[in-house]
Write a protein that holds these residues in place. Structure first.
Motif, short mmCIF file in Angstrom:
data_model
loop_
_atom_site.label_atom_id
_atom_site.label_comp_id
_atom_site.label_asym_id
_atom_site.label_seq_id
_atom_site.Cartn_x
_atom_site.Cartn_y
_atom_site.Cartn_z
N ILE A 162 0.84 -1.21 0.00
CA ILE A 162 0.00 0.00 0.00
C ILE A 162 0.87 1.25 0.00
N SER A 163 2.03 1.12 -0.65
CA SER A 163 2.97 2.25 -0.69
C SER A 163 2.44 3.39 -1.54
N GLY A 164 1.62 3.08 -2.54
CA GLY A 164 1.06 4.12 -3.39
C GLY A 164 2.07 4.85 -4.23
N GLY A 165 3.18 4.20 -4.57
CA GLY A 165 4.18 4.82 -5.43
C GLY A 165 5.13 5.75 -4.73
N SER A 166 5.02 5.89 -3.40
CA SER A 166 5.92 6.78 -2.67
C SER A 166 7.23 6.07 -2.40
N ASN A 167 8.23 6.83 -1.96
CA ASN A 167 9.52 6.24 -1.61
C ASN A 167 9.43 5.39 -0.36
N LYS A 168 8.45 5.71 0.49
CA LYS A 168 8.27 4.93 1.72
C LYS A 168 7.70 3.56 1.37
N ASN A 169 8.18 2.55 2.02
CA ASN A 169 7.70 1.19 1.81
C ASN A 169 6.64 0.89 2.85
N VAL A 170 5.42 0.65 2.43
CA VAL A 170 4.31 0.37 3.34
C VAL A 170 3.64 -0.92 2.88
N ILE A 171 3.62 -1.91 3.77
CA ILE A 171 3.11 -3.23 3.41
C ILE A 171 2.03 -3.64 4.41
N LEU A 172 0.88 -4.01 3.88
CA LEU A 172 -0.22 -4.47 4.73
C LEU A 172 -0.04 -5.96 5.01
N MET A 173 -0.07 -6.31 6.30
CA MET A 173 0.16 -7.68 6.73
C MET A 173 -0.99 -8.15 7.63
N GLU A 174 -1.10 -9.46 7.75
CA GLU A 174 -2.04 -10.04 8.71
C GLU A 174 -1.24 -10.71 9.81
N TRP A 175 -1.58 -10.37 11.06
CA TRP A 175 -0.82 -10.86 12.21
C TRP A 175 -1.80 -11.28 13.30
N HIS A 176 -1.85 -12.54 13.61
CA HIS A 176 -2.77 -13.07 14.61
C HIS A 176 -4.21 -12.62 14.34
N ASN A 177 -4.62 -12.78 13.10
CA ASN A 177 -5.99 -12.47 12.65
C ASN A 177 -6.33 -10.99 12.71
N SER A 178 -5.34 -10.13 12.84
CA SER A 178 -5.56 -8.68 12.79
C SER A 178 -4.62 -8.09 11.74
N LEU A 179 -4.98 -6.91 11.26
CA LEU A 179 -4.17 -6.26 10.24
C LEU A 179 -3.09 -5.40 10.89
N MET A 180 -1.93 -5.43 10.28
CA MET A 180 -0.79 -4.63 10.72
C MET A 180 -0.14 -4.00 9.50
N VAL A 181 0.49 -2.86 9.70
CA VAL A 181 1.22 -2.21 8.62
C VAL A 181 2.71 -2.26 8.94
N LEU A 182 3.49 -2.83 8.03
CA LEU A 182 4.95 -2.79 8.13
C LEU A 182 5.42 -1.58 7.33
N LYS A 183 6.25 -0.74 7.95
CA LYS A 183 6.65 0.51 7.31
C LYS A 183 8.16 0.72 7.42
N SER A 184 8.67 1.44 6.44
CA SER A 184 10.05 1.92 6.51
C SER A 184 10.16 3.16 5.63
N ARG A 185 10.95 4.12 6.09
CA ARG A 185 11.16 5.34 5.31
C ARG A 185 11.87 5.06 4.01
N VAL A 186 12.65 3.99 3.97
CA VAL A 186 13.42 3.65 2.78
C VAL A 186 13.12 2.20 2.40
N ARG A 187 13.22 1.92 1.12
CA ARG A 187 13.02 0.56 0.65
C ARG A 187 14.24 -0.31 0.95
N ASP A 188 15.42 0.29 0.86
CA ASP A 188 16.67 -0.44 1.02
C ASP A 188 17.43 0.12 2.21
N GLN A 189 17.79 -0.73 3.16
CA GLN A 189 18.48 -0.25 4.35
C GLN A 189 19.86 0.32 4.04
N ASN A 190 20.39 0.04 2.86
CA ASN A 190 21.68 0.61 2.47
C ASN A 190 21.59 2.12 2.29
#
Length: 411
Positions: free
Chosen positions: A83-111
């Motif tokens: 669900i990044s929407g084309g931005s530089n930020k990496n936003v990923i929708l996940m399912e965790w223990h039957n609930s929704l969670m968002v994994l996020k990072s300001r950058v796609r690559d930790q380098n």
């Protein structure tokens, strides 16, 4: 007869033109949908690759985190969509223990983040990570967070790391691993992660549920469902006024709670990106900040504003935080000429082109007074300022009107 023939011909041409135009419109919509689907598939593929890389780095002991095992070993943290929407930020929708969670990072690559450690070659010509001392690690983390927030922090360096980390940190009995130190270093370079950690006591901010490497997980709050102009123009007749008024009151509570509460320090907080999609509304009408990159202490705000040359005030603006130009010197001052609640009234409560439809169509006997208070809140005169800050809460009357309107019978 000839005139009738011409009329028939013109009518046929009009019908053909209409049908041709309609066909072109349908084809365009179909092509746009196909393009959107393909772009989403590409984004999903990239996101899955990112998650696979996180697992590889975790299994090779290059990163750590409280969510890594669930993501890689137990498979209880499952991919839903990007669900990044084309931005530089990496936003990923996940399912965790039957609930929704968002994994996020300001950058796609930790380098793209500054490493705490570097790779070295040992006597066996093997590439290994260098291991900094605990004191060096704690000092670097403290300096990084201090530079990011630019405000006085409570407690010692070790206490700061405990606050920022979800894992056990007890260097007296167990030296932290290189993976742990690198992971925390990557996280504290991300403004949103640090802000969410320091605002964790405020219910208006999402809870950080854990992290894996440079990605951190936060509770999922649907964005832009009740605040966006398009949604509200479409559904406002289905959404009771009481619900919309309660959302507005929750927003006022949020912005009021920011004053004098930055990073647990007695400093005013500045929110410089006030737009509908940066707020989420839960099922119980709780409003939360879902994009926390552009939140700064007064100290940080001053350093941002005074960096630029200028010839007019607008040259000193930093997104929604409007600066002041000292024209005679051609330099921006470190003062802000507007404030958070004013921007909230202008960009969210206002029902004009710039704002949303959140407060559109209030009860008839409140319509004029609510509109008047929103305008007053959006455009304060210079007499209402004291050192570029209002002497009293400009939203007090608006708040009371919203409360009173909620007491009306539901329509």
């Amino acid at each position: 007869m000839l005139c009738k023939s011409f009329k028939r011909m013109n009518a046929c041409r009009s019908v053909r033109c209409f049908l041709t135009g309609l066909l072109i419109l349908v084809i365009t919509i179909i092509l746009l949908l196909i393009c959107k689907i393909r772009l989403q598939r590409i984004a999903d593929t990239e996101a899955k690759g990112t998650l696979a890389d996180l697992c590889y780095q975790y299994t090779t002991k290059r990163i750590t985190g409280s969510l890594c095992q669930d993501l890689c070993d137990l498979e209880t943290l499952k991919f839903k969509s990007s669900i990044s929407g084309g931005s530089n930020k990496n936003v990923i929708l996940m399912e965790w223990h039957n609930s929704l969670m968002v994994l996020k990072s300001r950058v796609r690559d930790q380098n793209n983040l500054s490493p705490l450690t570097v790779w070295e070659t040992n006597e066996n010509q093997e590439r290994v990570l260098s291991a900094p001392t605990v004191d060096f690690f704690e000092t670097v983390i403290s300096n990084e967070v201090g530079s990011l927030l630019q405000t006085k922090l409570e407690g010692d360096k070790r206490g700061l790391i405990v606050k920022l980390s979800d894992e056990k940190y007890d260097p007296e009995n167990e030296k932290p691993s290189v993976a742990y130190m690198n992971t925390l270093m990557n996280l504290v370079q991300q403004e949103e992660y640090v802000n969410f950690k320091f605002y964790r006591k405020l219910t208006e901010f999402p809870q950080v549920l854990g992290y894996c490497g440079h990605f951190y997980g936060v509770e999922y709050i649907p964005p832009d469902q009740m605040l966006s102009s398009i949604t509200l123009r479409t559904y406002r007749n289905r959404m009771p006024w009481k619900h919309r008024a309660m959302i507005a009151l929750k927003l006022l509570d949020l912005f009021t709670s920011l004053d004098g509460n930055f990073a647990e320090a007695a400093e005013e907080t500045h929110m410089c990106d006030v737009k509908a999609e940066n707020f989420g509304v839960g099922d119980n009408l709780e409003v939360k900040v879902i994009d926390g990159d552009m939140i700064f202490s007064s100290s940080k705000m001053k350093s941002i504003l005074e960096e630029e040359d200028c010839s007019k005030h607008s040259d000193c603006d930093f997104f929604d935080c409007e600066g002041i130009c000292e024209v005679s010197k051609g330099r921006c001052t470190n003062r802000r000429r507007n404030f958070n609640i004013q921007v909230l009234c202008r960009d969210i409560f206002n029902t004009g082109i710039r704002g949303t439809q959140l407060l559109s169509n209030p009860p008839a006997n409140f319509k004029k007074s609510i509109r008047s208070e929103v305008i007053k809140c959006s455009h304060l005169s210079r007499q209402e300022w004291r050192d570029f800050k209002p002497e009293s809460d400009p939203s007090m009357d608006l708040r009371q009107l919203l409360l009173d309107s909620c007491l009306l019978p539901t329509t």
